[in-house]
Design a protein around this motif. Structure first.
Motif, short mmCIF file in Angstrom:
data_model
loop_
_atom_site.label_atom_id
_atom_site.label_comp_id
_atom_site.label_asym_id
_atom_site.label_seq_id
_atom_site.Cartn_x
_atom_site.Cartn_y
_atom_site.Cartn_z
N ILE A 96 40.70 -70.89 10.16
CA ILE A 96 40.07 -70.41 9.10
C ILE A 96 40.81 -68.89 8.83
O ILE A 96 40.73 -68.92 7.38
N LEU A 97 41.13 -68.17 10.12
CA LEU A 97 41.04 -66.52 8.82
C LEU A 97 42.54 -66.30 8.67
O LEU A 97 42.78 -65.85 7.55
N GLN A 98 43.46 -67.47 9.04
CA GLN A 98 45.02 -67.77 8.83
C GLN A 98 44.71 -68.26 7.11
O GLN A 98 45.58 -68.03 6.28
N ASP A 99 43.57 -68.92 6.96
CA ASP A 99 43.44 -70.03 5.88
C ASP A 99 43.32 -68.59 4.58
O ASP A 99 43.00 -68.53 3.53
N CYS A 100 41.66 -67.80 5.05
CA CYS A 100 41.24 -66.89 3.78
C CYS A 100 42.29 -65.91 3.82
O CYS A 100 41.95 -64.70 3.41
N THR A 101 43.38 -65.21 5.22
CA THR A 101 43.43 -64.05 5.57
C THR A 101 42.89 -62.64 5.19
O THR A 101 42.95 -62.28 3.77
N PRO A 102 41.69 -62.43 5.39
CA PRO A 102 40.77 -60.99 4.84
C PRO A 102 42.07 -59.83 5.32
O PRO A 102 42.77 -59.88 6.86
N VAL A 103 41.02 -59.15 4.85
CA VAL A 103 42.00 -57.61 5.31
C VAL A 103 41.29 -57.15 6.27
O VAL A 103 42.02 -56.13 6.93
N LEU A 104 40.29 -57.43 6.13
CA LEU A 104 39.30 -56.86 8.13
C LEU A 104 38.21 -57.97 8.06
O LEU A 104 38.01 -58.83 7.20
N ILE A 105 38.28 -57.94 9.82
CA ILE A 105 37.00 -58.78 10.04
C ILE A 105 35.83 -57.37 11.19
O ILE A 105 36.66 -57.33 12.06
N GLY A 106 35.12 -58.22 10.51
CA GLY A 106 33.36 -57.80 11.54
C GLY A 106 33.29 -58.85 12.45
O GLY A 106 33.26 -59.18 12.73
N ILE A 107 33.39 -58.08 13.86
CA ILE A 107 33.08 -59.16 15.53
C ILE A 107 31.95 -59.16 16.12
O ILE A 107 31.82 -57.01 17.14
N HIS A 108 30.86 -58.81 15.98
CA HIS A 108 29.48 -58.78 16.85
C HIS A 108 29.36 -58.42 18.15
O HIS A 108 30.44 -58.99 18.80
#
Length: 498
Positions: A96-108
């Protein structure tokens, strides 16, 4: 940003000291003024990290205040929030991350063990842990956010469950979220006095858009639910003086079996709502015995998700109905060559400003689902003479056996009325003679010894011969999706090795 889109800022002006959000686990509360200030701080911090309009910001977290912080922050500065299903495997999340290519990710911090692996896919990340997230949520606020944001700009992207194939990124605009909220408030008569506790996962549209956003928009209060248990839900409903709640049928199944449910009068509750899947009729009966208002709704990520309204009084008479279309959306039932008439089954089509914009990176799926403004849901429904709609099941789940159409829900509802049966799912399995055979997967209650020899004649009392299951498969439990729906795709896979 156009003023009417930043409704949170306006709500904070109207109800600054009213509690907006409460954390069930810690009992910490935030007023509308505080929620708005947090969103402005987080938006300012995102800008300092290089996030710009149209960029995706991903979030991997259990139900937490950070969902609201980031959704409202993205709304203020034009970014797109992508909540991630934490129940997926690390490989699936990476896809999913490869599909949406976020510039930033928050991880709990709860998912800190996979932090490094996910940051290999998205190097720019931050950990949502008390000490460092406090700095983000109280970051110095910019004087203003200058991006020209219009209502058709994307605000969130929610990935479908993927039970029928690869998950698709459903792009929801400011307009779709705003109109779903307004439509729900007006059609359901929500008020600033409403309080709900949300146990649905907030990576799902049901957790964010079904009830949380509409309740906040009108000035009510949302309690962020922790992990669901029937006992905890009863306690939280009464402690926070809730007036409305949305749960899925599997949650209600657990709730009504608790001593706490039987012993409570739920004095502040106006209505119990069920969604995500058709509700067994014995759940209706459990609430009716206690004199509690209960009804069903219908929705999907691509449409709101709210689309129908039914009064509690009508719900008692029209059991299983989701009601009539809400004020600001249109509904149509179609057969292959024409519109369906009353009491005919057709595919459910939905149209309105709450509709999704498109599937991310998937033009073909978009063109197959969204046609001339109508969402082709893939769900089958019928309408009675009084205009009440009933969901029959998924188009893909319809069984064709010996040339006859069979709708699994009818059989499931009948079998579920047996006191010995705890859960049931019906689907069609391939067969050389019949094309498909009706197959029932059954979970019995602990003390039951009921077998096929009792179930078959029971079915004969009500069902036509072609509808009676030719196979009964007994299991200890039925597989569920991440939102508590019975996973029929997995059942079909299991049937090949049973």
């Amino acid at each position: 940003m156009r003023w009417e889109l930043d409704w949170l800022n306006n709500r904070a002006r109207l109800s600054p000291e009213k509690d907006a959000i409460i954390d069930e686990k810690t009992n910490q509360a935030w007023t509308f003024k505080e929620v708005n200030e947090r969103a402005r701080s987080v938006a300012s911090w995102l800008l300092s990290q290089g996030v710009r309009k149209g960029d995706r910001v991903a979030l991997l977290s259990p139900n937490d205040i950070s969902y609201f912080d980031l959704l409202f922050a993205c709304g203020k500065m034009g970014a797109i929030l992508v909540p991630l299903n934490w129940r997926l495997s690390q490989h699936e999340i990476s896809e999913i991350l490869q599909d949406c290519t976020p510039v930033l990710i928050g991880i709990h911090q709860q998912f800190e063990t996979i932090y490094e692996q996910l940051t290999n896919v998205c190097p720019n990340s931050f950990l949502i842990r008390a000490e460092n997230y406090l700095e983000i949520s109280s970051y110095p606020i910019r004087d203003s956010f200058t991006e020209d944001i219009i209502e058709t700009d994307p605000l969130a992207m929610i990935y479908t469950g993927g039970t029928t194939g690869k998950p698709k990124g459903v792009v929801l605009s400011h307009q779709s979220i705003l109109w779903n909220g307004m439509n729900t408030i007006i059609s359901w008569s929500l008020t600033a006095e409403d309080v709900t506790v949300n146990y649905l996962p907030m990576f799902h549209t049901g957790g964010i858009n079904a009830l949380s956003i509409p309740v906040l928009m009108i000035g009510g209060t949302v309690v962020i639910g922790d992990q669901f248990t029937g006992q905890k839900a009863v306690e939280s409903i009464n402690r926070h003086r809730c007036t409305i709640i949305l749960l899925v049928p599997t949650m209600y199944h657990l709730l009504i079996q608790t001593d706490d449910f039987q012993g409570s009068d739920f004095p502040t509750m106006k209505i119990f709502l069920s969604g995500a899947a058709p509700c067994p009729l014995q759940i209706y009966e459990a609430f009716q015995k206690k004199g509690l208002a209960f009804k069903e709704g219908y929705g999907l990520t691509e449409a709101g998700p709210n689309n129908f309204y039914i009064s509690p009084e009508d719900a008692r008479i029209k059991r299983g109905s989701v009601g009539k279309p809400m004020l600001f959306n249109s509904i149509k039932l179609v057969k292959p060559d024409r519109e369906a008439k009353n009491n005919e089954v057709g595919e459910l089509l939905i149209k309105g400003k709450h509709a999704f914009s498109f599937y991310w990176n998937n033009e073909q799926a978009t063109s197959e689902t969204l046609m001339e403004g109508w969402i082709h849901t893939g769900d089958l429904a019928k309408r009675d003479e009084e205009g009440f709609y009933y969901i029959v099941g998924r188009k893909k789940d319809m069984i064709i056996t010996g040339g006859e159409n069979v709708y699994p829900l009818e059989i499931e509802q009948w079998l579920a009325e047996l006191p010995d049966i705890d859960e049931v799912a019906v689907l069609g399995l391939p067969d050389k003679k019949w094309g498909e055979i009706v197959t029932a997967f059954i979970v019995l209650k602990d003390s039951s010894t009921v077998g096929e020899e009792e179930l078959r004649p029971y079915c004969e009392h009500k069902l036509g011969r072609y509808k009676i299951p030719k196979r009964f498969i007994f299991l200890e439990e039925l597989p569920k999706t991440h939102v508590g729906k019975i996973d029929k795709k997995k059942l079909k896979e299991m049937s090949t090795i049973i």
